[in-house]
Design an enzyme around this catalytic site. Structure first.
Site, PDB file in Angstrom:
ATOM      1  N   THR A 107       2.158  -0.247  -0.652  1.00  0.00           N
ATOM      2  CA  THR A 107       1.726  -0.622   0.704  1.00  0.00           C
ATOM      3  C   THR A 107       0.346  -0.065   1.031  1.00  0.00           C
ATOM      4  O   THR A 107      -0.385  -0.659   1.810  1.00  0.00           O
ATOM      5  CB  THR A 107       2.734  -0.098   1.745  1.00  0.00           C
ATOM      6  OG1 THR A 107       2.969   1.283   1.483  1.00  0.00           O
ATOM      7  CG2 THR A 107       4.038  -0.835   1.650  1.00  0.00           C
ATOM      8  N   THR A 108      -0.007   1.079   0.433  1.00  0.00           N
ATOM      9  CA  THR A 108      -1.336   1.652   0.699  1.00  0.00           C
ATOM     10  C   THR A 108      -2.394   0.875  -0.086  1.00  0.00           C
ATOM     11  O   THR A 108      -3.431   0.485   0.449  1.00  0.00           O
ATOM     12  CB  THR A 108      -1.373   3.142   0.285  1.00  0.00           C
ATOM     13  OG1 THR A 108      -0.201   3.775   0.782  1.00  0.00           O
ATOM     14  CG2 THR A 108      -2.590   3.836   0.830  1.00  0.00           C
TER      15      THR A 108
END
Length: 540
Positions: A107-108
């Site tokens: 997600t980062t």
């Protein structure tokens, strides 16, 4: 002169009509100015999250309006808790959320990549290239990168007997999280949990069968996998037995209380005699209920609703242990695990609807009065619970998110078992492939291809930066080695071991996750580049 309420036009009879109402109360951005404002907002958000990437990434502390503190370095959680006001910022939040829903990890990285792509798009716009040409070029470059990923991906052995490769992947995911001090143990728990509930023929994992239960206290190393169900409840009466063997469970969603008249009429009790009769009737009803449960052969009642002290005392007298106030999801999980049926009425209770568990026991924690009920050795061994311990609420919540990420990654590997190497190795390899392809193009898209290849390098650059390495030197050295050695396994040596080969470090990521990152980031960038007019109510 009076300000006009909107743009006025005239019809063929000379009558005026308004095209746009309240024009003066609206803020409007058009053309490249709008695109640049959007790029600026997206870059800001990517910049905030960039420092959380990788094993040496830093955590963020988020304090909500009511003073609740969350410490995390999970990209999706940070963005969800950040109060983002800008409309494009909100799109970035949804981007990391969709990566979280689809894969659970990465997600980062996906936000960092989208931010880098927009940064590159900005310099292309300054050269005078049309936004649509940039967007189309990015789309083609993303397809080229994905094709390259497919060619360098390696097959991955998955079997219940050889868990080691899966544990290595789970360890890669957990490397950047707070749990990395008991790294190996958490990875083993995640892999065991997924393999217990996985259906390897159908390549499917039902996450509803894995329950994550947090309990503050103890050390993080005390986290364990329970092959059964853990319920945060105790026996309803303190004198009921604490351990039961070979248990037959009656799972009830009907209340243990005498029937009330369903109509609006009141029941008037005028004399002591009537009151006594009513009491006897209630007592008799209670006894009948308990008898029905006992006659079915149940040795433990799990109730969704509560019951009063009188019923509790009766159950103790009749030697029928019971648990009250068990929530809906937990009731369903107990039913799945024990093979029992949820019974809505006492009349319907029959021996074949009972669940079976080999052992039901109470766990107590430390010096507190906290107790939990564990239902083990069930008929259907596929339901498991991961009991997470930790020093405080923040640590257990972050450990829960980390284990969820690891579970998601192992699941995506079971669904598609091809892998690429992490540590930025896959991104560098794709970047070189896209740059090579750019040299073959004669159209304007070659500029977009080159920019895409530079944007892909943002992930290894951020990894090197967060690890305290000189970013540019590290990246140029890795790129030259990729070309010279014709390999795709060299990545950023975040742990400063002196060896950049990710194959030897076992830093592995699923191919599905990497492809998804590139596709989602490119889609979002295309969408942002296509917006050229923004109307929003002006702040008063």
């Amino acid at each position: 002169m009076m300000s006009l309420p909107g743009s006025i036009a005239f019809d063929e009879y000379g009558r005026p009509f308004i095209i746009l109402r309240d024009q003066e109360n609206q803020k409007r951005l058009t053309g490249n100015e709008a695109i640049k404002s959007h790029i600026q907002a997206a870059k800001q958000i990517a910049h905030i999250i960039r420092t959380s990437l990788g094993p040496k990434g830093l955590d963020k502390m988020m304090v909500s309006g009511d003073g609740e503190v969350t410490v995390t370095n999970d990209g999706a959680t940070i963005l969800k808790l950040m109060d983002v006001d800008h409309e494009i910022g909100k799109l970035m939040v949804q981007l990391s959320q969709s990566q979280d829903d689809e894969i659970g990890d990465g997600t980062t990285g996906v936000v960092v990549l989208a931010g880098a792509l927009l940064e590159q798009a900005e310099s292309l716009l300054d050269r005078g290239i049309h936004p649509i040409r940039i967007a189309d070029g990015f789309e083609l470059a993303a397809q080229c990168a994905i094709k390259h990923l497919d060619s360098v991906a390696e097959p991955f052995p998955i079997s219940r007997d050889n868990k080691e490769p899966l544990i290595e992947v789970a360890m890669t995911t957990l490397g950047s999280k707070i749990v990395n001090k008991c790294h190996r143990q958490m990875a083993e728990i995640a892999v065991d949990a997924v393999l217990t509930v996985a259906d390897l023929e159908k390549k499917d994992v039902n996450f509803e069968l894995i329950k994550l239960e947090c309990k503050v206290g103890g050390r993080m190393e005390d986290t364990c996998l329970v092959k059964g169900v853990v319920v945060d409840k105790t026996m309803s009466h303190s004198q009921m037995p604490k351990t039961l063997k070979d248990v037959k469970l009656a799972i009830l969603t009907c209340p243990f209380e005498p029937p009330k008249p369903k109509t609006k009429h009141k029941l008037d009790v005028t004399s002591a005699e009537d009151y006594r009769k009513l009491r006897e009737y209630e007592q008799e009803k209670f006894l009948t209920m308990v008898k029905q449960v006992k006659d079915a052969g149940a040795t433990l009642a799990i109730c969704q609703w509560g019951f009063d002290d009188e019923a509790n005392h009766l159950l103790l007298q009749q030697e029928l242990p019971a648990v009250r106030w068990v929530g809906g999801p937990e009731i369903e999980l107990i039913a799945i695990a024990t093979g029992g049926r949820i019974v809505p009425r006492f009349e319907e209770l029959t021996p074949d609807k009972l669940g079976y568990a080999g052992l039901v026991r109470e766990l107590s924690f430390g010096t507190t009065k906290d107790k939990m009920l564990v239902i083990e050795e069930c008929k259907n061994t596929r339901a498991v619970t991961i009991l997470i311990r930790g020093g405080n609420q923040m640590i257990t919540a972050e450990a829960k998110r980390s284990i969820h990420d690891a579970l998601c990654v192992v699941r995506s590997l079971i669904q598609d078992s091809r892998i690429v190497y992490g540590g930025g190795a896959a991104e560098i390899s794709c970047s070189l492939a896209v740059a090579r392809e750019a040299d073959q193009l004669s159209t304007l898209e070659q500029y977009a291809f080159r920019s895409f290849s530079v944007a892909l390098e943002s992930v290894p650059l951020a990894l090197a930066e967060n690890s305290g390495l000189p970013p540019i030197e590290t990246l140029s050295e890795l790129k030259s080695r990729h070309v010279a050695e014709n390999t795709s396994t060299l990545g950023v040596d975040c742990m400063l071991t002196g060896n950049s080969d990710m194959k030897e470090h076992h830093v592995i990521e699923s191919l599905h996750s990497k492809k998804q990152q590139i596709i989602l980031a490119t889609q979002l960038v295309k969408m942002i580049l296509k917006i050229d007019d923004v109307r929003s109510p002006a702040d008063k």
